[in-house]
Design an enzyme around this catalytic site. Sequence first.
Site, short mmCIF file in Angstrom:
data_model
loop_
_atom_site.label_atom_id
_atom_site.label_comp_id
_atom_site.label_asym_id
_atom_site.label_seq_id
_atom_site.Cartn_x
_atom_site.Cartn_y
_atom_site.Cartn_z
N GLY A 186 1.17 -1.52 0.00
CA GLY A 186 -0.33 -0.15 -0.18
C GLY A 186 0.79 0.96 0.46
O GLY A 186 1.85 1.13 0.68
N SER A 187 0.38 2.04 -1.21
CA SER A 187 1.32 3.40 -1.29
C SER A 187 0.47 4.73 -1.85
O SER A 187 -0.78 4.14 -2.02
CB SER A 187 2.56 3.23 -2.08
OG SER A 187 3.15 2.20 -3.03
N ARG A 188 1.10 5.82 -2.11
CA ARG A 188 0.35 6.86 -2.59
C ARG A 188 1.16 7.28 -4.02
O ARG A 188 2.59 7.74 -3.30
CB ARG A 188 0.22 7.73 -1.86
CG ARG A 188 -0.36 8.67 -1.67
CD ARG A 188 -1.00 9.56 -1.15
NE ARG A 188 0.19 11.13 -0.48
CZ ARG A 188 -0.40 11.78 0.29
NH1 ARG A 188 -0.89 11.48 1.43
NH2 ARG A 188 0.35 12.85 -0.26
#
Length: 218
Positions: A186-188
């Site tokens: 999970g990341s952005r």
Amino acid sequence: MKIDKNSYGSIALVYLICASVFLFIILLKAPLWLRIAVAVLLVAICIWQTAFFRVPRRSPAGDSRNVSSVADGKVVIIEKVFEPEYLKQDCIQISVYMNFFDVHANFWPVTGDVTYHKYYPGKHFLAFKPKASEENEHTCTCIRTEDGHDVFFKQLAGTFARRIVNYAKFEDNAVSGKQCGIIKFGSRIDMYVPLDSRIIVKLGDKVRACETILAELQ
């Protein structure tokens, strides 16, 4: 199915752990129903991890004027901000959050030349938190289009993302829709486009790397 070239070791590690768990269950002489249930679960995990690191075939919609999404995910931020690191001017920030089930391969948003690239070690706050943009582990890259527009983006690690991969090199030619890296788990992605850009997406939109246009450069 194409797999990210930097992820074979991660996939092999998952396979090894799953095989070890199943061997342990066998050595314990667990009931047949339990062995079957565990086997199904472990196979599902292996399939999911293999799919997680895939590099999908996409039809690029971006070019030197149309800015496509770097990643699959959900638009969580659209706002005017000052970018202090490289552009040093007001921009429009568009942030895309990736969950566990999104494709995590990243792709060039526009066609142009790489004018800046830098990696920062850091913390691992939840990727959707505002302070993650500055304090989390991240990689910054800027592309200058043939018309002189700068498109700057950050790959941000999240709580579970422990590795950012970026294939950019200074003065490389970036081609919109080609893979530029991957973030594991999970990341952005934070993208910064000029103030006069026409923003195409809105908050809450689901976007696809290469195929969703986020903004149009003027």
